[in-house]
Write an enzyme that holds these catalytic residues in place. Structure first.
Site, PDB file in Angstrom:
ATOM      1  N   VAL A 181      13.280  -5.461 -77.930  1.00  0.00           N
ATOM      2  CA  VAL A 181      13.740  -6.845 -78.533  1.00  0.00           C
ATOM      3  C   VAL A 181      12.550  -7.922 -78.445  1.00  0.00           C
ATOM      4  O   VAL A 181      12.351  -8.813 -79.105  1.00  0.00           O
ATOM      5  CB  VAL A 181      15.169  -7.427 -78.522  1.00  0.00           C
TER       6      VAL A 181
ATOM      7  N   GLY B  41      19.131  -0.428 -81.609  1.00  0.00           N
ATOM      8  CA  GLY B  41      19.898  -1.655 -81.293  1.00  0.00           C
ATOM      9  C   GLY B  41      19.224  -2.788 -80.801  1.00  0.00           C
ATOM     10  O   GLY B  41      17.893  -2.776 -81.050  1.00  0.00           O
ATOM     11  N   GLU B  42      19.901  -3.623 -79.834  1.00  0.00           N
ATOM     12  CA  GLU B  42      19.189  -4.917 -79.250  1.00  0.00           C
ATOM     13  C   GLU B  42      18.997  -5.976 -80.336  1.00  0.00           C
ATOM     14  O   GLU B  42      18.510  -6.823 -79.873  1.00  0.00           O
ATOM     15  CB  GLU B  42      17.867  -4.651 -78.542  1.00  0.00           C
ATOM     16  N   GLY B  43      18.736  -5.613 -81.555  1.00  0.00           N
ATOM     17  CA  GLY B  43      18.625  -6.605 -82.785  1.00  0.00           C
ATOM     18  C   GLY B  43      17.100  -6.066 -83.339  1.00  0.00           C
ATOM     19  O   GLY B  43      16.383  -6.698 -84.043  1.00  0.00           O
TER      20      GLY B  43
END
Lengths: 339, 339
Positions: free
Chosen positions: B86, B305-307
């Site tokens: 991220v 994930g994480e953005g």
């Protein structure tokens, strides 16, 4: 690709603080960039430059598009004034725009941002014989190689393909059919948007061009000369130039895809420098990508050209490279790995 | 959406120097942004900030993942040290990263970049009853709304969702099943990568959670409390906060998709502020996107994930907005339109 750098990149991807494989296609991109550069991590693919090769097409006389030929020239002026989509996207993603006249019919002004490399005032009508002489195709390829070399010499570490040429989806369809053996109807699209009647005519024109010329895929320059455009030949050279210099080249849509087929026919390893920026809605583009074995990064029904799809992919390519360079390993970050 | 701005944007797209419709999905994005802002062109969605909501999950005790629970805390430290994907992607696309502790089990340090909003030390095991009390879910939603408000007050014009929480794909699957009515087996994926045996067990755990709780989709807060995570509730609030403020929110993967289902169940118009950043390889994510009627911009088999997927989409969203703002019209550029 440099196998040591490829293996280092694969091994590093496995040690980065993320589940193995979780960056999907971008892991493959990072490995390709490392293998291309011969070092892991590869240098970030920036700064980046898009070269918009502009040319006209004799086949325009066959009525394959609703746009008048002078729009090629008008759009070149629009690029130089900064008013086109390619300018907006390039500004957003931080790329430089260079316009290259390799075959526009009209005279163009000597201004910054426009490279004068006019080989001819458009091609001849490919339904009546070759679009170009062999020498013209070779000159155009050479012009493309030189543009790649000059942009890399200026410090660019990533090249993007762009194009402008009213009727160039017709020539692209002919090239894709020639290099892949697929029927004209499978690779011809509606380009900028033609109605059913013009579309049917366009398919017939592509077929007529392929019948009016002797197509021998073992002679890629001959195929370019027969049914290509000057921008296709220049783009083929641009791709070869990037590959020679081990700099990644992000391909735009069907025009770039057709040119890449020619480049790869000339030098199969050129494929290893190519990243498919996007998939356009032209059917011939999907056929070309499949033949090249490239997976497009962006797939959003674009059908504009100019380099717009390649520019949208640029941040994805750069992010892939940056993750490989910057993300901490489990060991360095003190993160426990999964069982 | 503001209908006057929507119509202005559609009309402007038709006058821009490009074939009508040639920017595909990005034309729709530009129209949505204009309608959301209530002006055409909309302000560029920048600067942008990604909020990574972190929390732990009681269902971890059921053995649904190969990763130990402490990895949530370890990854928060990695985010704060700038070592995660991220961080690399945010640096590449020019977004700010804020980490929000809404429910990590461990104590976390008071450091810049970490917002302490811990509602609880993880959720309870949802296979034995509700994961949260109703009050905890409400507090988490409120925390998410406040983060959105604070980031917009700090000048951000685009918000992105991020998340961290070992076992959160299990809770996401339960939420997606609850809100869409699809069977657990259709919406449960392999998350960070589990083998066949753990996968079968994970499906059974999702089913057990849905059976252990009374699910009433007319009470979205109750559903979140029953089978959600604290980060899901906070993300639902974050999405609602963005929508209230008429700021676009780019959704990441399945955790954001599950949270968006809750947000839209609470306030259907929240959907109009959402842009689906990408499609993850989790099956529940595709189900959620379909239910929400959102088309993802990036589709590259990511499952991190994480953005990360939202960040990759940010330049596409910004490019769509910039084209609407900057591209010249046919009239202004002196370009002839097609017949």
């Amino acid at each position: 690709l440099n196998q040591r750098a490829v293996e280092e990149a694969r091994e590093r991807q496995a040690r980065m603080t993320k589940p193995a494989g979780s960056l999907g296609v971008l892991e493959d991109v990072s490995v390709q960039l490392a293998g291309l550069a011969g070092e892991c991590p590869a240098p970030l693919p920036e700064p980046a430059a898009v070269a918009v090769f502009a040319a006209d097409h004799g086949v325009h006389a066959q009525g394959v598009t609703a746009w008048p030929q002078e729009v090629t020239t008008q759009m070149v002026h629009n690029f130089l004034a900064g008013g086109a989509v390619v300018n907006a996207f390039a500004a957003q993603v931080g790329a430089e725009v260079t316009v290259v006249d390799v075959g526009v019919v009209d005279d163009l002004p000597a201004v910054p941002g426009l490279l004068p490399r006019k080989i001819a005032r458009g091609t001849a009508d490919m339904t009546r014989g070759p679009a170009m002489t062999r020498l013209q195709a070779e000159y155009a390829i050479e012009a493309g190689i030189e543009v790649a070399r000059d942009l890399v010499a200026a410090g660019n570490r990533c090249l993007l393909t762009g194009d402008m040429g009213i009727a160039n989806t017709t020539a692209s369809a002919a090239l894709v059919s020639a290099f892949t053996g697929r029927d004209a109807a499978e690779v011809t699209g509606r380009g900028t948007g033609v109605d059913d009647a013009v579309y049917e005519h366009k398919v017939a024109v592509v077929r007529a061009a392929l019948e009016a010329n002797r197509i021998d895929v073992s002679d890629p320059v001959g195929v370019l000369a027969a049914v290509g455009g000057l921008e296709h030949a220049a783009l083929a050279g641009f791709i070869l130039g990037a590959a020679f210099l081990r700099v990644p080249v992000v391909l735009d849509g069907v025009i770039a895809g057709a040119a890449a087929l020619a480049a790869v026919a000339l030098a199969p390893d050129a494929r290893l420098a190519c990243v498919a920026g996007h998939r356009s809605s032209e059917p011939g583009h999907s056929v070309a990508l499949e033949h090249l074995g490239l997976r497009p990064l962006v797939d959003l029904d674009l059908r504009l050209g100019e380099g717009s799809g390649a520019l949208l992919a640029l941040p994805l390519v750069q992010s892939a490279a940056r993750a490989l360079r910057d993300v901490a390993t489990f060991e360095a970050a003190g993160v426990t790995q999964s069982d």
